[in-house]
Design an enzyme around this catalytic site. Sequence first.
Site, short mmCIF file in Angstrom:
data_model
loop_
_atom_site.label_atom_id
_atom_site.label_comp_id
_atom_site.label_asym_id
_atom_site.label_seq_id
_atom_site.Cartn_x
_atom_site.Cartn_y
_atom_site.Cartn_z
N TYR A 1 -4.18 -4.86 -3.78
CA TYR A 1 -3.23 -3.90 -4.36
C TYR A 1 -1.82 -4.42 -4.51
CZ TYR A 1 -6.73 -0.26 -4.10
OH TYR A 1 -7.86 0.48 -4.30
N HIS B 1 -17.80 4.00 3.35
CA HIS B 1 -16.39 4.01 2.94
C HIS B 1 -15.66 5.03 3.82
CE1 HIS B 1 -13.57 2.97 -0.60
NE2 HIS B 1 -12.84 3.66 0.24
N HIS C 1 -9.47 19.14 9.26
CA HIS C 1 -9.51 20.55 9.64
C HIS C 1 -8.69 20.81 10.91
CE1 HIS C 1 -13.45 20.80 7.15
NE2 HIS C 1 -12.38 20.99 6.41
N ASP D 1 -11.89 19.23 1.12
CA ASP D 1 -13.02 20.17 1.09
C ASP D 1 -13.58 20.34 -0.32
OD1 ASP D 1 -12.52 20.44 3.74
OD2 ASP D 1 -11.88 22.55 3.67
N GLN E 1 -13.44 10.82 -1.10
CA GLN E 1 -12.24 11.08 -1.88
C GLN E 1 -12.49 11.95 -3.11
OE1 GLN E 1 -11.26 6.62 -1.51
NE2 GLN E 1 -9.24 7.55 -1.68
N GLU F 1 -11.82 -3.38 -5.92
CA GLU F 1 -10.76 -2.41 -6.15
C GLU F 1 -9.47 -3.12 -6.53
OE1 GLU F 1 -9.99 0.32 -2.89
OE2 GLU F 1 -12.13 0.65 -2.58
N ASN G 1 -16.69 -0.83 3.33
CA ASN G 1 -15.44 -0.98 2.61
C ASN G 1 -14.28 -1.22 3.58
OD1 ASN G 1 -13.75 -0.60 0.06
ND2 ASN G 1 -12.79 0.85 1.46
N GLU G 2 -13.63 -2.36 3.46
CA GLU G 2 -12.38 -2.66 4.18
C GLU G 2 -12.45 -2.38 5.68
OE1 GLU G 2 -9.13 -0.58 2.36
OE2 GLU G 2 -9.24 -1.71 0.51
N ASN H 1 -10.68 -6.21 -2.33
CA ASN H 1 -9.77 -5.14 -2.76
C ASN H 1 -8.35 -5.67 -2.65
OD1 ASN H 1 -12.04 -3.56 -2.89
ND2 ASN H 1 -11.42 -2.13 -1.28
N ARG I 1 -18.96 1.76 -9.34
CA ARG I 1 -19.01 1.59 -7.88
C ARG I 1 -18.67 2.92 -7.21
NH1 ARG I 1 -14.69 0.06 -4.02
NH2 ARG I 1 -15.65 -0.66 -2.10
C1 GBH Z 1 -8.02 1.17 -0.46
O1 GBH Z 1 -7.38 0.77 0.70
C2 GBH Z 1 -9.17 2.10 -0.16
O2 GBH Z 1 -10.39 1.40 -0.19
C3 GBH Z 1 -9.24 3.30 -1.06
O3 GBH Z 1 -10.11 4.26 -0.52
C4 GBH Z 1 -7.86 3.85 -1.30
O4 GBH Z 1 -7.89 5.01 -2.08
C5 GBH Z 1 -7.05 2.78 -1.99
O5 GBH Z 1 -7.02 1.63 -1.25
C6 GBH Z 1 -5.60 3.16 -2.23
O6 GBH Z 1 -4.89 3.24 -1.03
O7 GBH Z 1 -0.65 0.91 6.66
O8 GBH Z 1 1.39 0.58 5.41
O9 GBH Z 1 -0.65 -0.39 4.62
C7 GBH Z 1 -6.26 -0.08 0.45
C8 GBH Z 1 -5.41 -0.21 1.61
C9 GBH Z 1 -4.94 1.30 3.30
C10 GBH Z 1 -3.28 0.70 1.65
C11 GBH Z 1 -3.93 2.18 3.95
C12 GBH Z 1 -2.35 1.66 2.29
C13 GBH Z 1 -1.71 2.65 4.32
C14 GBH Z 1 -0.32 2.18 4.37
N1 GBH Z 1 -4.65 0.99 1.91
N2 GBH Z 1 -2.59 1.73 3.69
S1 GBH Z 1 -0.05 0.74 5.33
#
Ligand code: GBH
Length: 492
Positions: free
Chosen positions: A319, A129, A46, A59, A26, A388, A173-174, A317, A84
């Site tokens: 969110y 990751h 790509h 890229d 990322q 996270e 990771n995840e 992690n 991390r």
């Molecule tokens: C993390 O994944 C990742 O570890 C990290 O790289 C990423 O930048 C960060 O979260 C923010 O997204 O299928 O409807 O859930 C967290 C889980 C995975 C949440 C993909 C969003 C896509 C939409 N993420 N998900 S859905």
Amino acid sequence: YGLDSGLSNYSFPENFILGVSTAAFQIEGAWNEGGRGESIWDKFLHEHPTYTPDNSSADVAADSYHRFKDDVRIIRDLGVSTYRLSISWSRILPNGTDNYINAEGVQYYRNLFDELAKYNITPMVTLFHWDLPQMFMDLGGWTNPEMVDYFEDYARVAFNLFGDVVKIWTTINEPHQHCYNGYGTDYFAPALESYGVGEYLCDHYILLAHARVYHLYDREFRPKYKGKIGITLDAFWADPLDPTKEEDREAAERYMMMNLARYANPIYSAEGDYPAVVRARINTISQLQGFPRSRLPYFTAQEIEDLRGSSDFFGLNHYTTFLMTPSRMEKGWRVPSSDHDTGVRLSQNPAWPKPGAEWFSVYPPGFRKTINWITQKYGTKVPIIVTENGLSDFGGIKDYARVSYFNKYMYQMLLAMYEDGCNVQGYFAWTLMDDFEWKDGYVSKFGIYHVDFTSPERTRTPKLSALNYREIVRTRRINFDYIVPPKTASSN
Ligand code: GBH
């Protein structure tokens, strides 16, 4: 729930880790520089230039390959003790296999670790990751059991090279997000769309690869390096849509079992293996669908043993939260799918703030509930490290919503620790700076530093959330009045 003004009554214990997170793909860019090999994400982006809403690729991204000193400077500004990051597998092993080690790639990480060491910042390193070397994808990626050996080979190289300075490792990771989105659907690379079949193979061999690498470290490296190693799992919180309805409460628990316990039970439960309810559901539905055997693979008795206890911490992690009600599966239930196996319909409360990505809304108590759920299931012996947590928006330096998110979510974590007795020992904000946000390209932002993606310097500028986080790190408390939105601005 919680405060929205004043100073938190609880503070972060002295040995509590406060850090900040990133992931190689990322931020690094330089996808074909310094001898790096191709990863599945390079190839996918790509080949599908319109996959992201802004038709972007990674890229260049934040160009951390060339600007890692800028990264270390801002990490230092935050005052955090730990950073991390992840290693790009194909940067040190361009073909994936360990018969050729790319010295330039090794030097990049060595320089980065040296720069961090100058300022006493400890690296916490994720081995995987999501950026699998493309060569392995051509062999089936994580659905191929041989990946367990290849992951071990890679990990051994990484431990040999960096074990002297890296004292906290995360294997993967995840696994759930990687396998569901990449192998189950077409949401992420490699977009296999092997719904309910390939994704479970991916999960299965990723778990076994994790256990293999845990034991490798434990046996060959821990004695001399004295470090820790674990895995990072993702967990949305699931609340019942209507808490008075038994079926909605069951749906919420089922979601947690299928999407978190399916990974956590084999590693953290006393009995090991996939949870019995998960096994029963997938077996039954597989049979109804006419499969000769379950779509969920079986572990051998030895594998169950290898997985059990194979993590020094619970990397978490978190969110957001979703609301659950049973799905009826009238249509198309014969098509194998992990979502049918879970059997829930997801929604979010429209009253919750929704500052960015489609899937993301703000419900701070969900964090405390997640931490408690894990603690109730797996006890307090293995510490939780939040690897996270962060907010999605569409950009801007004055990110009041993000300031508020961190204050409120971190406060919920303090409540889980002090009022509920949960054993949380670390917290990493996602993410250090704006980056390539997978499917959302550069549109959805999680950074506490802004990155100017139009300038060749990729200038990093602190957002308000960076100043706020720095103050939390400095005082080890949350001051809800440190940054207050002007009365006219909408606040979350
Ligand atoms: C993390 O994944 C990742 O570890 C990290 O790289 C990423 O930048 C960060 O979260 C923010 O997204 O299928 O409807 O859930 C967290 C889980 C995975 C949440 C993909 C969003 C896509 C939409 N993420 N998900 S859905």
